[in-house]
Design an enzyme around this catalytic site. Structure first.
Site, PDB file in Angstrom:
ATOM      1  N   ASP A   1       0.766  -1.235   0.000  1.00  0.00           N
ATOM      2  CA  ASP A   1       0.000   0.000   0.000  1.00  0.00           C
ATOM      3  C   ASP A   1       0.808   1.302   0.000  1.00  0.00           C
ATOM      4  O   ASP A   1       0.547   2.193  -0.785  1.00  0.00           O
ATOM      5  CB  ASP A   1      -0.920   0.023   1.224  1.00  0.00           C
ATOM      6  CG  ASP A   1      -1.694  -1.279   1.379  1.00  0.00           C
ATOM      7  OD1 ASP A   1      -1.738  -2.070   0.425  1.00  0.00           O
ATOM      8  OD2 ASP A   1      -2.256  -1.489   2.461  1.00  0.00           O
TER       9      ASP A   1
ATOM     10  N   GLU B   1       3.204 -10.033  11.287  1.00  0.00           N
ATOM     11  CA  GLU B   1       2.811  -9.537   9.970  1.00  0.00           C
ATOM     12  C   GLU B   1       4.055  -9.127   9.166  1.00  0.00           C
ATOM     13  O   GLU B   1       4.198  -9.449   7.996  1.00  0.00           O
ATOM     14  CB  GLU B   1       1.878  -8.344  10.176  1.00  0.00           C
ATOM     15  CG  GLU B   1       1.276  -7.756   8.925  1.00  0.00           C
ATOM     16  CD  GLU B   1       0.385  -6.550   9.250  1.00  0.00           C
ATOM     17  OE1 GLU B   1       0.255  -6.203  10.447  1.00  0.00           O
ATOM     18  OE2 GLU B   1      -0.176  -5.964   8.307  1.00  0.00           O
TER      19      GLU B   1
HETATM   20  C1  9WN Z   1      -5.754  -2.641   2.812  1.00  0.00           C
HETATM   21  C2  9WN Z   1      -4.655  -7.816   4.633  1.00  0.00           C
HETATM   22  C3  9WN Z   1      -4.095  -6.658   3.812  1.00  0.00           C
HETATM   23  C4  9WN Z   1      -3.029  -7.125   2.802  1.00  0.00           C
HETATM   24  C5  9WN Z   1      -2.288  -5.955   2.182  1.00  0.00           C
HETATM   25  C6  9WN Z   1      -1.759  -5.064   3.297  1.00  0.00           C
HETATM   26  C7  9WN Z   1      -2.892  -4.598   4.185  1.00  0.00           C
HETATM   27  C8  9WN Z   1      -5.009  -3.303   3.952  1.00  0.00           C
HETATM   28  C9  9WN Z   1      -4.840  -2.343   5.121  1.00  0.00           C
HETATM   29  O1  9WN Z   1      -3.556  -5.716   4.745  1.00  0.00           O
HETATM   30  O2  9WN Z   1      -3.752  -3.774   3.425  1.00  0.00           O
HETATM   31  O3  9WN Z   1      -6.049  -3.580   1.815  1.00  0.00           O
HETATM   32  O4  9WN Z   1      -5.830  -2.068   5.806  1.00  0.00           O
HETATM   33  O5  9WN Z   1      -3.724  -1.838   5.347  1.00  0.00           O
HETATM   34  O6  9WN Z   1      -1.067  -3.974   2.780  1.00  0.00           O
HETATM   35  O7  9WN Z   1      -1.243  -6.435   1.368  1.00  0.00           O
HETATM   36  O8  9WN Z   1      -3.634  -7.877   1.796  1.00  0.00           O
HETATM   37  O9  9WN Z   1      -3.606  -8.543   5.211  1.00  0.00           O
END
Ligand code: 9WN
Length: 468
Positions: A205, A440
């Protein structure tokens, strides 16, 4: 164990050789926060996945991400296939049940049983119910890297039984529709590559790769005072994207949503349009995987092979930076390659048909001081050039080490004839979990665990690494 209650942190990237090199024997991991042997690590991984299982899918994290996420489910299925194969197929099946009529696989499938505010931005922001062709369950309108066909193929290889084959048969047309959506609706530049319309679609992100395109998105951090961010209630705000990032994320979501998530006329005014090397490498790898799945389910592999070759050719033509020897995202609003050297650039290594010259250059980049891949790694693989002045070892995708990225790069090293480097990377990744638990992400210097301490894809991919 309880969800999100894993061990906190500590250094232990050395000493896992016994696990990494000879399988389930006792490892000498000094003073660590995680289990010290392969049996203990496997137990931790299975416990983490079990604790995060939610009726027909696995949540990435009970606290930070309590719904179903698209590429998470793919990585998770790879690990589940070893220990709970029925759940691996249910994981993918539940995700694809939320596929839109146009073929897009939404990046979040919301669990209707959760309270409003369990995650931000929730269904009230996305309003998928207003869109013809969206499923009954509430979802986001974005996608994530299409790693699902590859995951299904690898899951089947781990559990090659009639149930798995029946699941592949059912899923194959859905994977084909997912690829068709990307090829037909997201090739904004008409060059054979997929364009992402939001940084969330990359899965990385707040990567520095998006700084240049994001700088052009008009938004003020102050708008965030009207919202309650959920993530910063569960993770240190200094480790997360900033309020300005979030203000821009919301502005881009609103622009896309207000067009009914239609992909027509994106080039005319959508504020974020980027061709990402990882997304497109996954897009090509999916065609390679589909060729193999097609052969298993009695379909024709030929068209998949032809499409895979065209995607690799387009990646080389459009995203390869010959001077840098790596791949870079292309900002379609300026038609320029971005300059930040992120780990995204290494991921086309997963394409088996990447020519040797470019693959060799990527290995040079991987081994450079920027990324430090080695037979014996003294530090984990970072997500960003660790020599860059704006390298941030604590902030999410701007430096920290993530297992899914290491897992992809390791596959690429194996595909291109570098088993010793792949072994070094594997040892480093297992060492991270041995040192800190199923976090994570991890501090790219110390290996300290960051973000959610009970994160599903870390657990799942650890199982996959341990089984090799
Ligand atoms: C937005 C769920 C997701 C991953 C992404 C990571 C994070 C979300 C957030 O979490 O993104 O989609 O709320 O930050 O960047 O890669 O799929 O684990």
């Amino acid at each position: 164990m309880t969800a999100d209650a894993g061990p906190t942190s500590v250094d232990a990237t050395a000493g896992v050789d016994a696990i990494a090199d000879t399988g389930p024997t006792r490892a000498d991991v000094a003073g660590t926060g995680g289990p010290t042997d392969a049996t203990g690590l496997r137990r931790l991984a299975v416990d983490t996945l079990d604790a995060n299982w939610e009726h027909d899918h696995t949540v990435p994290s009970r606290t930070l991400y309590p719904h179903q996420w698209s590429w998470d489910s793919a990585f998770i299925a790879i690990g589940l296939a070893q220990v709970r194969p029925d759940r691996a197929w249910r994981e993918l099946t539940s995700l694809f049940r939320a596929q839109w009529a146009d073929g897009r696989v939404p990046h979040i499938v919301f669990n209707p049983a959760l309270r409003v505010g369990a995650y931000f931005p929730g269904p009230e922001m996305w309003r998928s119910a207003d869109v013809p062709g969206a499923p009954t369950v509430a979802t986001s309108g974005l996608v994530q890297p299409p790693v699902h066909a590859l995951a299904a193929l690898l899951a089947y290889r781990r559990a090659p039984d009639p149930t798995g084959l029946a699941a592949l048969r059912r899923l194959y047309p859905a994977f084909v529709a997912q690829q068709r959506y990307l090829a037909d609706r997201r090739d904004v530049a008409g060059d054979g590559l997929v364009c992402i319309v939001h940084p969330w679609e990359s899965g990385l992100d707040n990567s520095p790769a998006w700084d240049e395109p994001m700088a052009a998105v008009p938004a003020e951090a102050a708008v965030m005072s009207a919202y309650r961010r959920h993530d910063t209630a569960h993770a240190d705000a200094a480790h997360r994207p900033t309020d300005l990032d979030y203000a821009r994320y919301l502005a881009i979501v609103a622009a896309y949503r207000d067009q009914g998530y239609s992909d027509r006329d994106l080039a005319a005014g959508h504020p974020f349009l980027v061709e990402c090397p990882l997304f497109n490498a996954a897009f090509g790898a999916a065609e390679h995987a589909l060729a193999e799945i097609a052969a298993l389910v009695g379909a024709d592999p030929g068209p998949h092979r032809a499409r895979a070759a065209r995607i690799t050719e387009a990646l080389l033509r459009r995203l390869h930076d010959r001077g840098a020897g790596t791949f870079q995202p292309r900002d379609l609003r300026t038609d320029r390659l971005v300059s930040a050297r992120t780990v995204l650039g290494l991921t086309p290594l997963i394409l088996p048909d990447l020519p040797t010259r470019q693959a060799d250059a990527l290995v040079v980049e991987a081994r450079s001081a920027r990324f430090g891949v080695a037979r014996r790694m003294d530090r984990p693989l970072p997500t960003y050039d660790r020599t860059a002045p704006d390298f941030e070892p604590l902030r999410y995708w701007r430096g920290p080490s993530w297992l899914n990225i290491g897992w992809l790069v390791r596959r690429g090293l194996l595909a291109h004839g570098h088993p010793e480097l792949a072994a070094g990377l594997r040892r480093s990744m297992i060492g991270l979990v041995a040192g800190a638990g199923c976090h994570e992400y991890f501090h790219p210097d110390t290996g300290v665990g960051l973000g959610s301490p009970a994160f599903s894809w870390t657990a799942a991919l650890l199982l996959d690494l341990l089984a090799e």
